[in-house]
Each structure stands twice: as structure tokens, then as C-alpha cells.
Design an enzyme around this catalytic site. Structure first.
Site, PDB file in Angstrom:
ATOM      1  N   SER A 195      63.182 -88.139  97.880  1.00 16.88           N
ATOM      2  CA  SER A 195      62.629 -87.067  97.051  1.00 16.88           C
ATOM      3  C   SER A 195      61.383 -86.503  97.718  1.00 16.88           C
ATOM      4  O   SER A 195      60.394 -87.223  97.914  1.00 16.88           O
ATOM      5  CB  SER A 195      62.261 -87.604  95.667  1.00 16.88           C
ATOM      6  OG  SER A 195      61.416 -86.669  95.025  1.00 16.88           O
ATOM      7  N   HIS A 221      66.584 -84.852  98.310  1.00 14.10           N
ATOM      8  CA  HIS A 221      66.446 -84.689  96.856  1.00 14.10           C
ATOM      9  C   HIS A 221      65.259 -83.772  96.553  1.00 14.10           C
ATOM     10  O   HIS A 221      64.126 -84.056  96.941  1.00 14.10           O
ATOM     11  CB  HIS A 221      66.236 -86.071  96.230  1.00 14.10           C
ATOM     12  CG  HIS A 221      66.267 -86.093  94.734  1.00 14.10           C
ATOM     13  ND1 HIS A 221      67.426 -86.207  94.001  1.00 14.10           N
ATOM     14  CD2 HIS A 221      65.262 -86.032  93.828  1.00 14.10           C
ATOM     15  CE1 HIS A 221      67.141 -86.226  92.713  1.00 14.10           C
ATOM     16  NE2 HIS A 221      65.827 -86.113  92.579  1.00 14.10           N
ATOM     17  N   MET A 245      60.903 -78.791  88.496  1.00 13.31           N
ATOM     18  CA  MET A 245      60.376 -79.008  87.138  1.00 13.31           C
ATOM     19  C   MET A 245      59.775 -77.710  86.625  1.00 13.31           C
ATOM     20  O   MET A 245      59.129 -76.982  87.378  1.00 13.31           O
ATOM     21  CB  MET A 245      59.291 -80.086  87.168  1.00 13.31           C
ATOM     22  CG  MET A 245      59.724 -81.392  87.804  1.00 13.31           C
ATOM     23  SD  MET A 245      58.452 -82.659  87.614  1.00 13.31           S
ATOM     24  CE  MET A 245      59.108 -83.963  88.656  1.00 13.31           C
ATOM     25  N   HIS A 253      67.707 -81.422  91.868  1.00 16.72           N
ATOM     26  CA  HIS A 253      67.612 -82.039  90.539  1.00 16.72           C
ATOM     27  C   HIS A 253      66.812 -81.121  89.627  1.00 16.72           C
ATOM     28  O   HIS A 253      65.588 -81.038  89.725  1.00 16.72           O
ATOM     29  CB  HIS A 253      66.935 -83.413  90.706  1.00 16.72           C
ATOM     30  CG  HIS A 253      66.736 -84.168  89.438  1.00 16.72           C
ATOM     31  ND1 HIS A 253      65.926 -85.288  89.357  1.00 16.72           N
ATOM     32  CD2 HIS A 253      67.236 -83.987  88.182  1.00 16.72           C
ATOM     33  CE1 HIS A 253      65.942 -85.752  88.124  1.00 16.72           C
ATOM     34  NE2 HIS A 253      66.721 -84.978  87.385  1.00 16.72           N
ATOM     35  N   MET A 302      68.852 -91.689  85.359  1.00  8.12           N
ATOM     36  CA  MET A 302      67.406 -91.807  85.597  1.00  8.12           C
ATOM     37  C   MET A 302      66.967 -93.250  85.322  1.00  8.12           C
ATOM     38  O   MET A 302      67.297 -93.816  84.274  1.00  8.12           O
ATOM     39  CB  MET A 302      66.623 -90.883  84.661  1.00  8.12           C
ATOM     40  CG  MET A 302      66.784 -89.387  84.892  1.00  8.12           C
ATOM     41  SD  MET A 302      66.214 -88.757  86.482  1.00  8.12           S
ATOM     42  CE  MET A 302      64.527 -89.300  86.560  1.00  8.12           C
ATOM     43  N   PHE A 309      57.534 -87.424  86.711  1.00 13.59           N
ATOM     44  CA  PHE A 309      56.495 -87.951  87.598  1.00 13.59           C
ATOM     45  C   PHE A 309      57.096 -88.898  88.630  1.00 13.59           C
ATOM     46  O   PHE A 309      58.014 -89.653  88.303  1.00 13.59           O
ATOM     47  CB  PHE A 309      55.453 -88.759  86.802  1.00 13.59           C
ATOM     48  CG  PHE A 309      54.870 -88.010  85.644  1.00 13.59           C
ATOM     49  CD1 PHE A 309      53.708 -87.267  85.797  1.00 13.59           C
ATOM     50  CD2 PHE A 309      55.490 -88.048  84.408  1.00 13.59           C
ATOM     51  CE1 PHE A 309      53.169 -86.563  84.724  1.00 13.59           C
ATOM     52  CE2 PHE A 309      54.967 -87.342  83.323  1.00 13.59           C
ATOM     53  CZ  PHE A 309      53.800 -86.597  83.482  1.00 13.59           C
ATOM     54  N   GLY A 310      56.536 -88.890  89.830  1.00 15.58           N
ATOM     55  CA  GLY A 310      56.912 -89.885  90.832  1.00 15.58           C
ATOM     56  C   GLY A 310      56.086 -91.146  90.614  1.00 15.58           C
ATOM     57  O   GLY A 310      55.169 -91.172  89.789  1.00 15.58           O
ATOM     58  N   GLY A 326      61.616 -95.172  90.891  1.00 11.67           N
ATOM     59  CA  GLY A 326      61.213 -96.558  91.149  1.00 11.67           C
ATOM     60  C   GLY A 326      62.097 -97.303  92.134  1.00 11.67           C
ATOM     61  O   GLY A 326      62.121 -98.538  92.141  1.00 11.67           O
ATOM     62  N   GLY A 371      61.234 -91.568  96.401  1.00 13.87           N
ATOM     63  CA  GLY A 371      60.127 -90.683  96.739  1.00 13.87           C
ATOM     64  C   GLY A 371      58.997 -91.473  97.366  1.00 13.87           C
ATOM     65  O   GLY A 371      58.823 -91.486  98.588  1.00 13.87           O
TER      66      GLY A 371
HETATM   67  C1  DX5 Z   1      61.072 -88.026  88.679  1.00 11.03           C
HETATM   68  C2  DX5 Z   1      61.875 -87.445  89.795  1.00 11.03           C
HETATM   69  C3  DX5 Z   1      62.112 -88.377  90.912  1.00 11.03           C
HETATM   70  C4  DX5 Z   1      60.882 -88.864  91.634  1.00 11.03           C
HETATM   71  C5  DX5 Z   1      61.127 -90.270  92.111  1.00 11.03           C
HETATM   72  O1  DX5 Z   1      61.045 -87.148  87.639  1.00 11.03           O
HETATM   73  O2  DX5 Z   1      63.134 -87.019  89.329  1.00 11.03           O
HETATM   74  O3  DX5 Z   1      63.036 -87.841  91.843  1.00 11.03           O
HETATM   75  O4  DX5 Z   1      60.528 -88.073  92.727  1.00 11.03           O
HETATM   76  O5  DX5 Z   1      59.944 -90.777  92.627  1.00 11.03           O
HETATM   77  P1  DX5 Z   1      59.745 -92.330  92.942  1.00 11.03           P
HETATM   78  O6  DX5 Z   1      60.772 -92.720  93.949  1.00 11.03           O
HETATM   79  O7  DX5 Z   1      58.357 -92.353  93.450  1.00 11.03           O
HETATM   80  O8  DX5 Z   1      59.905 -93.067  91.640  1.00 11.03           O
HETATM   81 ZN    ZN Z   2      64.664 -86.450  90.839  1.00 11.01          ZN
END
Ligand code: DX5
Ligand code: ZN
Length: 213
Positions: A8, A31, A35, A64, A135, A141-142, A171, A191
Site C-alpha cells: 500500500s 495497492h 479515501m 481500494h 479488512m 488509517f495505516g 496490520g 503498507g
Molecule cells: C487502511 C488501508 C490499508 C493500509 C494498510 O484503511 O486500506 O491499505 O494502507 O496499512 P498497514 O499495512 O500499515 O496496516
Molecule cells: Zn487498502
């Protein structure tokens, strides 16, 4: 099923996206988290940025959409170069119509579910979908922690359909990738794990190796 890693770019340096993409050229997919500040609290990037990235990257784009009205935007993202267009079952667009629109644009359709949404919401659409995104964190949020309790939903999809891609997002790291793979997932979004690594490509290889274990 082939295991695929889809980093991501949400966790990348937005000031240097072209060079960030080069650091992850071992990826199977890219990815891109879109948002709208309404479906989720944040605002990220839109179709013009996807279009610009397409000029500098040959790896397929896994887009996404975390947006309230995906049906109004799938055409823009298809034209921008999205290869897989993923939207949420919790969005306000009609699910069947949105899938049909994505397919009519010649793109692969994927349906995403938040952690608290039952997987029965996606089962009627499996035949038309290339991928289901389960999900493993609340979208928006990452850098959040992987939710183990979501694994039974993955097992259920895998039980119903052996051939569909099942993607996990949120995660994912060297350890949680093994848990998700065991449950039946085969597409892994990462990500923070990828972009915080000193050598992102090495982390991508490591995640793929661990998924294959
Ligand atoms: C969250 C996003 C994810 C995010 C994942 O809303 O859809 O794609 O970037 O980030 P990590 O891998 O840091 O959890
Ligand atoms: Zn995503």
C-alpha cells in the site's frame, strides 16, 4: 492459489511517488488507497494521481476505494489505469450495479468488507468478482494492529470458492501474513511493514516466502 504481495503506497513518501514505486518493484500488485473524507475520515488521492503513476509503473494497480459513492467514480479510475477496482459493500452504491459497471469497463471487480460486516454480504456476488477484500483493521488509517478475529470470514469464502483471490488489508507483517495465509488468503496488502523496512523489496520477498510456508 498464487500468493501475491500488494504494498500500500499509503505508507510511502507522497513527495517521491515515482522513486517509491521503484523501491517496491518486486510487488505483484500496487495497492492504492483512495479515501474521500466521508466513508472514512481521511482524504488521500484520486484518479489524476493514479493516471500519473500509471505512466511510470508496469505493475497492475489494485485500487481500494474507501468512498461513499463508488459507482460515480469507477469510470474515472478505470480510465486512469486501475486494473482491479475494489469498493466497499458498506458504501451507498448498489453492489450488483457497481460490479456490472466495473466489468463493463473491462476491469476486474473486487468487493471489500469492514471487520464488523458479515461475509454473507459478499457471497451472492462471488461469481462476478475476481477478488474479495477482507479488512483486518478498520479502514481509514495505516499502521493499525491486525484483527485475528476476522479469520473465520476468510475461511468461509475459501470454502465457498477455491479460485477467487482473497485479499487481506491491515496490520500485515512477517508474522500476521502466515496467519492470514493459513486461513486461506492469497493477496496480502502491506503498507507500514514494506515502507518502514530498510529495503522494501526484501520485505516483499520475505512476506511472500512466509505466505508460502
Ligand atoms: C487502511 C488501508 C490499508 C493500509 C494498510 O484503511 O486500506 O491499505 O494502507 O496499512 P498497514 O499495512 O500499515 O496496516
Ligand atoms: Zn487498502
Amino acid at each position: 492459489m498464487k500468493n501475491m504481495i500488494s504494498p500500500s503506497i499509503l505508507a510511502s513518501d507522497y513527495a517521491n511517488l515515482e522513486s517509491e514505486l521503484k523501491r517496491i518493484n518486486h510487488s505483484d500488485l500496487i495497492h492504492i488507497d483512495v479515501m474521500d473524507g466521508h466513508f472514512v475520515p481521511n482524504i488521500t488521492i484520486g484518479a489524476p494521481v493514479v493516471k500519473a503513476l500509471k505512466r511510470v509503473c508496469d505493475i497492475p494497480f489494485d485500487v481500494h476505494l474507501m468512498i461513499s459513492n463508488p459507482i460515480d467514480y469507477v469510470e474515472d479510475f478505470a480510465e486512469a489505469g486501475a486494473d482491479i477496482i475494489c469498493f466497499h459493500t458498506e458504501s451507498s452504491s448498489d453492489t450488483a450495479q457497481t460490479i456490472d459497471k466495473i466489468l463493463s469497463l473491462g476491469k476486474k471487480a473486487a468487493l471489500a468488507v469492514k471487520p464488523n460486516t458479515g461475509i454473507d454480504e459478499v457471497l451472492p456476488f462471488l461469481d462476478k468478482l475476481s477478488m474479495v477484500l477482507v479488512m483486518t483493521v478498520e479502514p481509514g488509517f495505516g499502521g493499525q494492529s491486525f484483527m485475528h478475529e476476522v479469520m473465520p470470514k476468510i475461511e468461509k469464502i475459501r470454502e465457498k470458492n477455491r479460485d477467487i483471490d482473497v485479499e487481506v488489508d491491515g496490520g500485515i507483517n512477517e508474522e500476521t501474513v502466515k496467519i492470514a495465509a493459513k486461513a486461506g488468503a492469497n493477496v496480502f496488502v502491506a503498507g507500514s511493514a514494506v515502507f518502514k523496512a530498510e529495503t522494501p523489496n526484501e520485505m516483499i520477498d520475505k512476506l511472500r516466502t512466509n505466505a508460502d510456508l
